[in-house]
Scaffold this motif. Structure first.
Motif, PDB file in Angstrom:
ATOM      1  N   SER A 118     -28.925  -2.286 -13.485  1.00 62.59           N
ATOM      2  CA  SER A 118     -28.511  -3.186 -12.408  1.00 62.59           C
ATOM      3  C   SER A 118     -27.418  -4.095 -12.929  1.00 62.59           C
ATOM      4  N   ARG A 119     -26.594  -4.608 -11.989  1.00 63.15           N
ATOM      5  CA  ARG A 119     -25.519  -5.491 -12.413  1.00 63.15           C
ATOM      6  C   ARG A 119     -25.218  -6.515 -11.329  1.00 63.15           C
ATOM      7  N   LEU A 120     -24.652  -7.598 -11.791  1.00 57.33           N
ATOM      8  CA  LEU A 120     -24.286  -8.710 -10.929  1.00 57.33           C
ATOM      9  C   LEU A 120     -22.839  -9.067 -11.226  1.00 57.33           C
ATOM     10  N   LEU A 121     -22.018  -9.228 -10.180  1.00 57.93           N
ATOM     11  CA  LEU A 121     -20.637  -9.678 -10.333  1.00 57.93           C
ATOM     12  C   LEU A 121     -20.531 -11.075  -9.739  1.00 57.93           C
ATOM     13  N   VAL A 122     -20.043 -12.011 -10.537  1.00 55.28           N
ATOM     14  CA  VAL A 122     -19.841 -13.389 -10.092  1.00 55.28           C
ATOM     15  C   VAL A 122     -18.346 -13.670 -10.168  1.00 55.28           C
ATOM     16  N   PRO A 123     -17.752 -14.212  -9.098  1.00 53.79           N
ATOM     17  CA  PRO A 123     -16.308 -14.476  -9.123  1.00 53.79           C
ATOM     18  C   PRO A 123     -15.915 -15.440 -10.244  1.00 53.79           C
ATOM     19  N   LEU A 124     -14.822 -15.141 -10.894  1.00 56.80           N
ATOM     20  CA  LEU A 124     -14.211 -16.019 -11.887  1.00 56.80           C
ATOM     21  C   LEU A 124     -13.030 -16.662 -11.178  1.00 56.80           C
ATOM     22  N   LYS A 125     -13.110 -17.971 -10.997  1.00 53.78           N
ATOM     23  CA  LYS A 125     -12.136 -18.661 -10.155  1.00 53.78           C
ATOM     24  C   LYS A 125     -11.276 -19.622 -10.958  1.00 53.78           C
ATOM     25  N   SER A 126     -10.060 -19.828 -10.457  1.00 60.03           N
ATOM     26  CA  SER A 126      -9.165 -20.862 -10.967  1.00 60.03           C
ATOM     27  C   SER A 126      -8.657 -21.621  -9.747  1.00 60.03           C
ATOM     28  N   ASP A 127      -7.776 -22.568  -9.970  1.00 56.93           N
ATOM     29  CA  ASP A 127      -7.210 -23.323  -8.853  1.00 56.93           C
ATOM     30  C   ASP A 127      -6.464 -22.412  -7.876  1.00 56.93           C
ATOM     31  N   SER A 128      -5.967 -21.283  -8.365  1.00 57.43           N
ATOM     32  CA  SER A 128      -5.208 -20.370  -7.509  1.00 57.43           C
ATOM     33  C   SER A 128      -6.095 -19.383  -6.754  1.00 57.43           C
ATOM     34  N   GLY A 129      -7.395 -19.391  -6.995  1.00 55.95           N
ATOM     35  CA  GLY A 129      -8.316 -18.479  -6.310  1.00 55.95           C
ATOM     36  C   GLY A 129      -9.087 -17.624  -7.295  1.00 55.95           C
ATOM     37  N   VAL A 130      -9.582 -16.489  -6.825  1.00 55.50           N
ATOM     38  CA  VAL A 130     -10.352 -15.577  -7.673  1.00 55.50           C
ATOM     39  C   VAL A 130      -9.394 -14.833  -8.593  1.00 55.50           C
ATOM     40  N   ILE A 131      -9.645 -14.936  -9.899  1.00 54.09           N
ATOM     41  CA  ILE A 131      -8.786 -14.281 -10.888  1.00 54.09           C
ATOM     42  C   ILE A 131      -9.498 -13.145 -11.605  1.00 54.09           C
ATOM     43  N   GLY A 132     -10.764 -12.934 -11.273  1.00 54.73           N
ATOM     44  CA  GLY A 132     -11.526 -11.876 -11.915  1.00 54.73           C
ATOM     45  C   GLY A 132     -13.004 -12.036 -11.637  1.00 54.73           C
ATOM     46  N   THR A 133     -13.791 -11.440 -12.503  1.00 55.87           N
ATOM     47  CA  THR A 133     -15.242 -11.492 -12.340  1.00 55.87           C
ATOM     48  C   THR A 133     -15.938 -11.496 -13.689  1.00 55.87           C
ATOM     49  N   ILE A 134     -17.108 -12.070 -13.701  1.00 62.54           N
ATOM     50  CA  ILE A 134     -18.016 -11.972 -14.831  1.00 62.54           C
ATOM     51  C   ILE A 134     -19.106 -11.011 -14.381  1.00 62.54           C
ATOM     52  N   ARG A 135     -19.261  -9.918 -15.115  1.00 63.64           N
ATOM     53  CA  ARG A 135     -20.284  -8.925 -14.772  1.00 63.64           C
ATOM     54  C   ARG A 135     -21.405  -9.029 -15.793  1.00 63.64           C
ATOM     55  N   SER A 136     -22.600  -9.241 -15.311  1.00 65.10           N
ATOM     56  CA  SER A 136     -23.774  -9.281 -16.160  1.00 65.10           C
ATOM     57  C   SER A 136     -24.695  -8.145 -15.749  1.00 65.10           C
ATOM     58  N   SER A 137     -25.287  -7.485 -16.724  1.00 66.08           N
ATOM     59  CA  SER A 137     -26.135  -6.339 -16.415  1.00 66.08           C
ATOM     60  C   SER A 137     -27.514  -6.516 -17.020  1.00 66.08           C
ATOM     61  N   ALA A 195     -22.017 -16.295 -20.878  1.00 63.24           N
ATOM     62  CA  ALA A 195     -22.566 -15.851 -19.599  1.00 63.24           C
ATOM     63  C   ALA A 195     -23.779 -14.954 -19.822  1.00 63.24           C
ATOM     64  N   ASN A 196     -23.670 -14.058 -20.773  1.00 59.24           N
ATOM     65  CA  ASN A 196     -24.770 -13.145 -21.060  1.00 59.24           C
ATOM     66  C   ASN A 196     -26.023 -13.924 -21.461  1.00 59.24           C
ATOM     67  N   LYS A 197     -25.837 -14.910 -22.299  1.00 56.62           N
ATOM     68  CA  LYS A 197     -26.973 -15.726 -22.749  1.00 56.62           C
ATOM     69  C   LYS A 197     -27.551 -16.545 -21.589  1.00 56.62           C
ATOM     70  N   LEU A 198     -26.686 -17.128 -20.773  1.00 48.92           N
ATOM     71  CA  LEU A 198     -27.146 -17.989 -19.677  1.00 48.92           C
ATOM     72  C   LEU A 198     -27.994 -17.253 -18.656  1.00 48.92           C
ATOM     73  N   VAL A 199     -27.620 -16.039 -18.304  1.00 46.26           N
ATOM     74  CA  VAL A 199     -28.358 -15.317 -17.275  1.00 46.26           C
ATOM     75  C   VAL A 199     -29.391 -14.361 -17.852  1.00 46.26           C
ATOM     76  N   GLY A 200     -29.534 -14.343 -19.161  1.00 43.45           N
ATOM     77  CA  GLY A 200     -30.505 -13.448 -19.766  1.00 43.45           C
ATOM     78  C   GLY A 200     -30.150 -11.994 -19.550  1.00 43.45           C
ATOM     79  N   GLY A 201     -28.859 -11.707 -19.586  1.00 43.51           N
ATOM     80  CA  GLY A 201     -28.393 -10.354 -19.339  1.00 43.51           C
ATOM     81  C   GLY A 201     -28.512  -9.462 -20.557  1.00 43.51           C
ATOM     82  N   TYR A 202     -28.382  -8.174 -20.319  1.00 46.31           N
ATOM     83  CA  TYR A 202     -28.360  -7.199 -21.406  1.00 46.31           C
ATOM     84  C   TYR A 202     -26.963  -7.137 -22.011  1.00 46.31           C
ATOM     85  N   ALA A 203     -25.962  -7.076 -21.140  1.00 47.89           N
ATOM     86  CA  ALA A 203     -24.573  -7.037 -21.583  1.00 47.89           C
ATOM     87  C   ALA A 203     -23.710  -7.660 -20.493  1.00 47.89           C
TER      88      ALA A 203
END
Length: 188
Positions: free
Chosen positions: A125-144, A41-49
């Protein structure tokens, strides 16, 4: 939404394939999968961490992260677990929506835990993107990112102005993670 660029599609496919390989090699252990998600995820969005955060009931727990330094990583680890209720960023993600934080140093963020984590880990700055499964949102991927990202805006009187935003960061994430949620300004 802008059409996906071929290079972005290829990067997303490669990242997905890499994560599927990790899943196949670790069918009974989710930790390597979360670590692979954070790295890719970090590589894909060009994030710092990046961090991967799991939701369990009303608790957010740190699942994986890209390392910055021993001291900064310790601050991050010590910030968890967190309560989701009352945390606008996590509440937004739990609804399946993207959450962005324009600037951790903005006055309105003075009392939020993200300010201390941002200072320790070196992001603004940071971005939170939902981490989803068939059961719904199970967490988040945070990129900064190290710095807030600006975008041009027009004020009500038509004068050009600048506003803090992570628009480009958000657009890339929504394309690469194929999320259909509209971005919301909120904080974690």
């Amino acid at each position: 939404m802008d059409p996906e660029l071929p290079s972005q599609a290829l990067e997303r496919q490669i990242a997905t394939a890499d994560i599927l390989k990790v899943i196949a090699s670790s069918p009974n252990d989710v930790q390597p999968v979360f670590e692979a998600i954070a790295q890719r995820a970090n590589k894909l969005v060009g994030g710092y961490a990046s961090t991967v955060i799991r939701f369990d009931g009303d608790t957010a727990s740190l699942a994986a992260f890209t390392p910055v330094s021993e001291e900064a990583d310790a601050v991050l680890r010590n910030a968890f677990p967190m309560v989701i209720s009352g945390n606008p960023g996590f509440e937004t993600v739990r609804r399946g929506e993207i959450s962005e934080l324009d600037d951790t140093e903005a006055k309105e963020n003075a009392d939020l835990p993200i300010r201390n984590v941002g200072r320790a880990r070196g992001f603004r700055s940071r971005l939170l993107v939902p981490l989803k499964s068939d059961s719904g949102v199970i967490g988040t991927i945070r990129s900064s990112r190290r710095c807030p990202v600006y975008r041009e805006s027009r004020s009500a009187d038509g004068l050009r102005g600048r506003r803090w935003a992570t628009r480009g960061h958000r657009m890339i994430a929504s394309q690469l993670f194929k999320t259909d949620s509209a971005p919301r300004n909120s904080f974690s």
